[in-house]
Enzyme design. Structure first.
Site, PDB file in Angstrom:
ATOM      1  N   ASP A  85     113.293 103.060  61.528  1.00 53.15           N
ATOM      2  CA  ASP A  85     113.243 101.756  62.202  1.00 53.15           C
ATOM      3  C   ASP A  85     114.293 101.764  63.320  1.00 53.15           C
ATOM      4  O   ASP A  85     114.733 100.714  63.772  1.00 53.15           O
ATOM      5  CB  ASP A  85     113.546 100.659  61.163  1.00 53.15           C
ATOM      6  CG  ASP A  85     113.096  99.275  61.600  1.00 53.15           C
ATOM      7  OD1 ASP A  85     112.151  99.174  62.403  1.00 53.15           O
ATOM      8  OD2 ASP A  85     113.690  98.280  61.125  1.00 53.15           O
TER       9      ASP A  85
ATOM     10  N   LYS B 105     108.921 103.333  63.846  1.00 59.13           N
ATOM     11  CA  LYS B 105     108.820 102.191  64.760  1.00 59.13           C
ATOM     12  C   LYS B 105     108.585 102.683  66.180  1.00 59.13           C
ATOM     13  O   LYS B 105     109.285 103.570  66.667  1.00 59.13           O
ATOM     14  CB  LYS B 105     110.093 101.363  64.717  1.00 59.13           C
ATOM     15  CG  LYS B 105     110.071 100.281  65.795  1.00 59.13           C
ATOM     16  CD  LYS B 105     110.865  99.081  65.487  1.00 59.13           C
ATOM     17  CE  LYS B 105     112.344  99.245  65.589  1.00 59.13           C
ATOM     18  NZ  LYS B 105     112.978  98.031  65.091  1.00 59.13           N
TER      19      LYS B 105
HETATM   20  C1  LIG Z   1     116.235  97.334  63.779  1.00 55.56           C
HETATM   21  S1  LIG Z   1     117.679  98.038  63.141  1.00 55.56           S
HETATM   22  C2  LIG Z   1     117.175  98.619  61.572  1.00 55.56           C
HETATM   23  C3  LIG Z   1     116.899  97.527  60.579  1.00 55.56           C
HETATM   24  C4  LIG Z   1     116.713  98.059  59.165  1.00 55.56           C
HETATM   25  N1  LIG Z   1     115.451  98.786  59.038  1.00 55.56           N
HETATM   26  C5  LIG Z   1     116.710  96.968  58.144  1.00 55.56           C
HETATM   27  O1  LIG Z   1     115.645  96.586  57.625  1.00 55.56           O
HETATM   28  O2  LIG Z   1     117.784  96.462  57.814  1.00 55.56           O
HETATM   29  C6  LIG Z   1     117.828  99.506  64.084  1.00 55.56           C
HETATM   30  C7  LIG Z   1     119.051 100.342  63.782  1.00 55.56           C
HETATM   31  O3  LIG Z   1     118.910 101.648  64.361  1.00 55.56           O
HETATM   32  C8  LIG Z   1     120.206 102.148  64.480  1.00 55.56           C
HETATM   33  N2  LIG Z   1     120.250 103.368  65.290  1.00 55.56           N
HETATM   34  C9  LIG Z   1     119.956 103.499  66.602  1.00 55.56           C
HETATM   35  N3  LIG Z   1     120.147 104.772  67.006  1.00 55.56           N
HETATM   36  C10 LIG Z   1     120.539 105.480  65.910  1.00 55.56           C
HETATM   37  C11 LIG Z   1     120.899 106.842  65.672  1.00 55.56           C
HETATM   38  N4  LIG Z   1     120.867 107.750  66.671  1.00 55.56           N
HETATM   39  N5  LIG Z   1     121.277 107.213  64.430  1.00 55.56           N
HETATM   40  C12 LIG Z   1     121.313 106.292  63.428  1.00 55.56           C
HETATM   41  N6  LIG Z   1     120.987 104.993  63.584  1.00 55.56           N
HETATM   42  C13 LIG Z   1     120.610 104.578  64.803  1.00 55.56           C
HETATM   43  C14 LIG Z   1     120.978 100.981  65.090  1.00 55.56           C
HETATM   44  O4  LIG Z   1     122.360 101.115  64.893  1.00 55.56           O
HETATM   45  C15 LIG Z   1     120.357  99.797  64.357  1.00 55.56           C
HETATM   46  O5  LIG Z   1     121.203  99.349  63.311  1.00 55.56           O
END
Ligand SMILES: C[S@@+](CC[C@H](N)C(=O)[O-])C[C@H]1O[C@@H](n2cnc3c(N)ncnc32)[C@H](O)[C@@H]1O
Length: 197
Positions: free
Chosen positions: A113, A153
């Site tokens: 996600d 996603k």
């Molecule tokens: C929409 S949120 C996820 C929500 C989660 N699925 C939930 O239900 O709680 C997207 C997340 O992707 C993370 N993210 C983005 N790039 C990333 C990376 N390279 N490695 C790990 N996490 C990452 C962001 O920090 C963010 O917290």
């Protein structure tokens, strides 16, 4: 909890159930249609903060299953004993090694996600979306068990290109927009299964 649309019914439902994100409701809806979870599975969740998908995954796989998550932001620990969470970049090879160790065996299900921080500049944001989706597909190629599934996603700007990309690795690729998706959002999920040889 996410900070937008605090009053919408999906947010309120998530809150009522003690779920950490409205995204958790979307994953549950997706699972009701595609049955991606099974008891005892190993699940890897990329982009876990604040932990809504981890909560759903932990419930669905049960105590004999294992859920491993990672996010750039620290995720508050979950009470479930079958969940392990790492803070770091899912693209970092050292973190990937830790994820592998924590999983023990190839995961049956990879969830991503992940979403980037947006700049507001269309071309730059599209590139960021692409980079994260490609990262997840790369992890699926390296990590997933042969009959494993990927839930990824996507955003409309990268949907057709990523669908083409996914079809190189997976025999079955479906797309789904949960009803609980926020109005106006360009999000859609790809559900991919059965790796090509
Ligand atoms: C929409 S949120 C996820 C929500 C989660 N699925 C939930 O239900 O709680 C997207 C997340 O992707 C993370 N993210 C983005 N790039 C990333 C990376 N390279 N490695 C790990 N996490 C990452 C962001 O920090 C963010 O917290």
């Amino acid at each position: 909890m996410t900070t937008y649309n605090r009053q919408d019914s999906v947010y309120l439902q998530a809150k009522k159930e003690g779920l950490r994100s409205r995204a958790a409701i979307k994953l549950r809806e997706l699972d009701a249609k595609f049955h991606v979870f099974r008891r005892g599975q190993r699940v890897l969740d990329l982009g876990s903060w604040p932990g809504g998908w981890l909560q759903i995954a932990a419930q669905r796989v049960g105590p004999r299953g294992r859920v491993v998550g990672i996010d750039l932001q620290p995720v508050e620990a979950l009470p479930a004993g079958n969940v392990q969470i790492f803070t770091g970049d899912a693209g970092d090879p050292l973190m990937q090694e830790k994820l592998r160790e924590a999983l023990g065996e190839a995961p049956d299900l990879l969830l991503s996600d992940m979403a980037p921080k947006l700049s507001g500049v269309k071309a730059a944001d599209r590139a960021r979306h692409m980079a994260l989706a490609e990262l997840a597909v790369g992890v699926s190629r390296e990590f997933l068990a042969p009959q494993g599934k990927l839930v990824l996603k996507l955003f409309s700007a990268i949907e057709s290109e990523m669908t083409f990309e996914l079809k190189k690795t997976f025999k079955d690729v479906a797309k789904y927009r949960p009803q609980s998706t926020r109005k106006g959002s360009s999000e859609i999920y790809a559900i991919a299964g059965r790796c090509r040889d």
